[in-house]
Design an enzyme around this catalytic site. Structure first.
Site, PDB file in Angstrom:
ATOM      1  N   ASP A 153       0.819  -1.212   0.000  1.00  0.00           N
ATOM      2  CA  ASP A 153       0.000   0.000   0.000  1.00  0.00           C
ATOM      3  C   ASP A 153       0.856   1.266   0.000  1.00  0.00           C
ATOM      4  OD1 ASP A 153      -2.519   1.239  -0.027  1.00  0.00           O
ATOM      5  OD2 ASP A 153      -3.294  -0.048   1.565  1.00  0.00           O
ATOM      6  N   GLU A 186      -0.798   1.886  -5.087  1.00  0.00           N
ATOM      7  CA  GLU A 186      -0.656   3.313  -4.778  1.00  0.00           C
ATOM      8  C   GLU A 186      -1.778   4.130  -5.415  1.00  0.00           C
ATOM      9  OE1 GLU A 186       1.028   5.882  -7.517  1.00  0.00           O
ATOM     10  OE2 GLU A 186      -0.435   4.398  -8.167  1.00  0.00           O
ATOM     11  N   TRP A 187      -2.881   3.430  -5.770  1.00  0.00           N
ATOM     12  CA  TRP A 187      -4.163   4.060  -6.131  1.00  0.00           C
ATOM     13  C   TRP A 187      -4.121   4.821  -7.456  1.00  0.00           C
ATOM     14  CZ3 TRP A 187      -2.875   6.908  -1.155  1.00  0.00           C
ATOM     15  CH2 TRP A 187      -2.752   5.995  -0.088  1.00  0.00           C
ATOM     16  N   ASP A 208      -9.903   3.140  -3.642  1.00  0.00           N
ATOM     17  CA  ASP A 208     -10.603   1.912  -3.259  1.00  0.00           C
ATOM     18  C   ASP A 208     -11.987   1.813  -3.895  1.00  0.00           C
ATOM     19  OD1 ASP A 208      -8.420   1.486  -1.670  1.00  0.00           O
ATOM     20  OD2 ASP A 208      -9.491   1.575   0.237  1.00  0.00           O
TER      21      ASP A 208
END
Length: 402
Positions: A153, A186-187, A208
Site C-alpha cells: 500500500d 498506490e491508487w 478503493d
C-alpha cells in the site's frame, strides 16, 4: 456514435520503461495471467485472524472457486502489531497464535497460496508498522513464512518517489529466495502503468472500490463504472506479467443487483483485471457462486494472449467492448449504463467487423456464444437481437465457424 480501434501489439510499443533484464523476465513470468484469489479487506477490514483465513481457504476449495482458478488467500491490513528488538515484523499473537508459517502451511496443504499485506510508508493505512526502511528484512521474513503474494500500500508515504519506493521492495522480493507476486497499491496517483512493468506484477489504477454501480465518495472511494472508465485507456499497458488492477471484487457483498454484479464481473474479465473476490466465501448464495465461478467468463480473463478489452464503440449510455483472444477468437461485451432496457439490434458485419479486421482477424463468419446463458445464439452473419438489462451486459465469445 464514436468508433475507436487501433492495431494489435501496442502494449509493447507504448511501454517506455527500462530494458528488461533476465531477472526481470523471470519476475514477469510469475503472473502470466491475471492473479485470482480472495482478499480480506472489503468484507472484514481489520477483523482478520488465522481462523478466518483457514475457513476461507476451506471455503474456496468446497465452493468450487479453487476448481474455477482462484488460488490466493490474501490477508490485508491489521495482521501486524509491531517489531521486535531486531526489527523483525511481529504478527498479532492473539489473532494468529499459531504464527504465519503455520497459516501458510495450512493454505499450501490445500493447494492454495498465501498473500500478505504491507505498506511503502512508515505505517500502514490502519496505523500498523509499514515496511519503509525494512524492505529487505521483511521480504526475507515473508519468504521464510512461505508467503506467495504481497499487496503493498501507499499510506504514510512521507512524500517518497513512488517508482523508487516500489522498486526498492521489488528488488527485495527478487532477492528473498522465494517467488512472490508483487501487487502495487498506490491508487494510480503516480501513473504506475507507465513504470510498473518489471517492478510489480499488477498495479492499482484508482482509489478503493465501493460496493456500488456508480459513485464517487468524498474520501476517494469509487464505484464500478468509475473504475471501468479509468481502465478504458490503459489497455496498452496490460499483458502477461503486468496487469492493470481494477481493484477487488464486490460480488456477493449486497450493495448491487444481480445484473450489476454480472456487469462488474464480466467487465473485470474483459479488462484482464486480477480477480480477487472480497466477500464471505463461507456463506455465499447460489447466485454469488454462479457469478464468481463462471468458467466461460473466467476463460476470457485468463486468456494467454493477455489482451485488455477496448471500448471500440461508445454510444453514450450504450457501449461495446471487444477483446482479441487466443486461437483467432474474440470476446465482445455489450454494456448498458442506462436505467432502461437496451433493445439490441447489432449488425456484426457493419460494426464489430471493424474491430476484428483491426486486430487481424480475417475470418468472415463466427459462431456467437452467450457466456452467461452458456449456449450458442447464432453467427455473425445474423443480427444479434436481444435485450440488455439496465446496468447489465450481454457477453459473448466469437469463434471462427468451421
Amino acid at each position: 456514435m464514436c468508433i475507436f480501434f487501433s492495431a494489435v501489439g501496442t502494449h509493447a510499443q507504448m511501454y517506455h520503461g527500462p530494458a528488461m533484464t533476465a531477472k526481470d523476465s523471470l519476475f514477469l513470468s510469475m503472473a502470466a495471467t491475471p492473479p485470482m484469489g480472495w482478499n480480506s479487506w472489503n468484507k472484514f477490514g481489520c477483523n482478520v485472524s488465522e481462523t478466518l483465513l483457514k475457513e476461507m481457504a476451506d471455503a474456496m476449495c468446497h465452493s468450487g472457486m479453487k476448481e474455477a482458478g482462484y488460488e490466493y488467500i490474501v490477508i490485508d491490513d491489521c495482521w501486524q502489531v509491531g517489531r521486535d528488538e531486531n526489527g523483525n515484523i511481529v504478527v498479532d499473537p492473539e489473532r494468529f497464535p499459531s504464527g504465519m508459517k503455520d497459516l501458510a502451511d495450512y493454505i499450501h496443504a490445500r493447494g492454495l497460496r498465501l498473500g500478505i499485506y504491507s505498506c511503502a510508508g512508515s505505517h500502514t493505512c490502519q496505523g500498523r508498522p509499514g515496511s519503509r526502511g525494512y524492505q529487505f528484512q521483511d521480504a526475507r521474513q515473508y519468504a521464510e513464512w512461505g508467503v506467495d503474494y504481497l499487496k503493498y500500500d501507499w499510506c504514510s508515504n512521507q512524500g517518497q518517489n513512488a517508482r523508487a519506493a516500489y522498486k526498492t521492495m521489488s528488488d527485495a522480493l527478487k532477492e528473498c529466495g522465494r517467488p512472490i507476486v508483487f501487487s502495487i497499491c498506490e491508487w494510480g496517483e503516480n501513473k504506475p502503468w507507465e513504470w510498473g512493468k518489471g517492478i510489480g506484477h499488477l498495479w492499482r489504477v484508482t482509489p478503493d472500490i465501493r460496493d456500488v454501480y456508480r459513485g464517487i465518495f468524498d474520501w476517494g472511494g469509487v464505484g464500478v463504472l468509475e473504475i471501468i472508465d479509468v481502465m478504458a485507456d490503459l489497455y496498452p499497458y496490460a499483458g502477461p506479467g503486468h496487469w492493470n488492477d481494477a481493484e477487488m471484487l464486490e460480488v456477493g457483498n449486497g450493495g448491487m443487483t444481480r445484473d450489476e454484479y454480472i456487469t462488474h464481473f464480466s467487465m473485470w474479465c474483459m479488462l484482464a483485471a486480477p480477480l480477487m473476490s472480497g466477500n464471505d466465501l463461507r456463506s455465499m448464495d447460489k447466485e454469488t457462486i454462479e457469478i464468481l465461478t463462471n468458467k466461460e467468463a473466467i476463460a476470457v480473463n485468463q486468456d494467454p494472449l493477455g489482451n485488455q478489452a477496448r471500448r471500440f464503440m461508445d454510444m453514450g449510455e450504450y457501449e461495446i467492448w471487444a477483446k482479441e483472444l487466443d486461437g483467432g477468437e474474440a470476446a465482445v461485451c455489450f454494456m448498458n449504463r442506462s436505467e432502461n432496457i437496451w433493445k439490441l439490434n447489432h449488425d456484426w458485419l457493419k460494426n464489430t467487423m471493424y474491430f476484428l479486421r483491426a486486430v487481424n482477424m480475417r475470418t468472415t463468419e463466427y459462431t456467437v456464444r452467450d457466456l452467461w446463458k452458456h449456449k450458442e445464439i447464432g453467427t455473425t452473419r445474423e443480427k444479434l437481437l436481444t435485450d440488455v438489462p439496465p446496468h447489465g451486459v450481454v457477453m459473448v465469445r466469437l469463434t471462427p465457424k468451421k
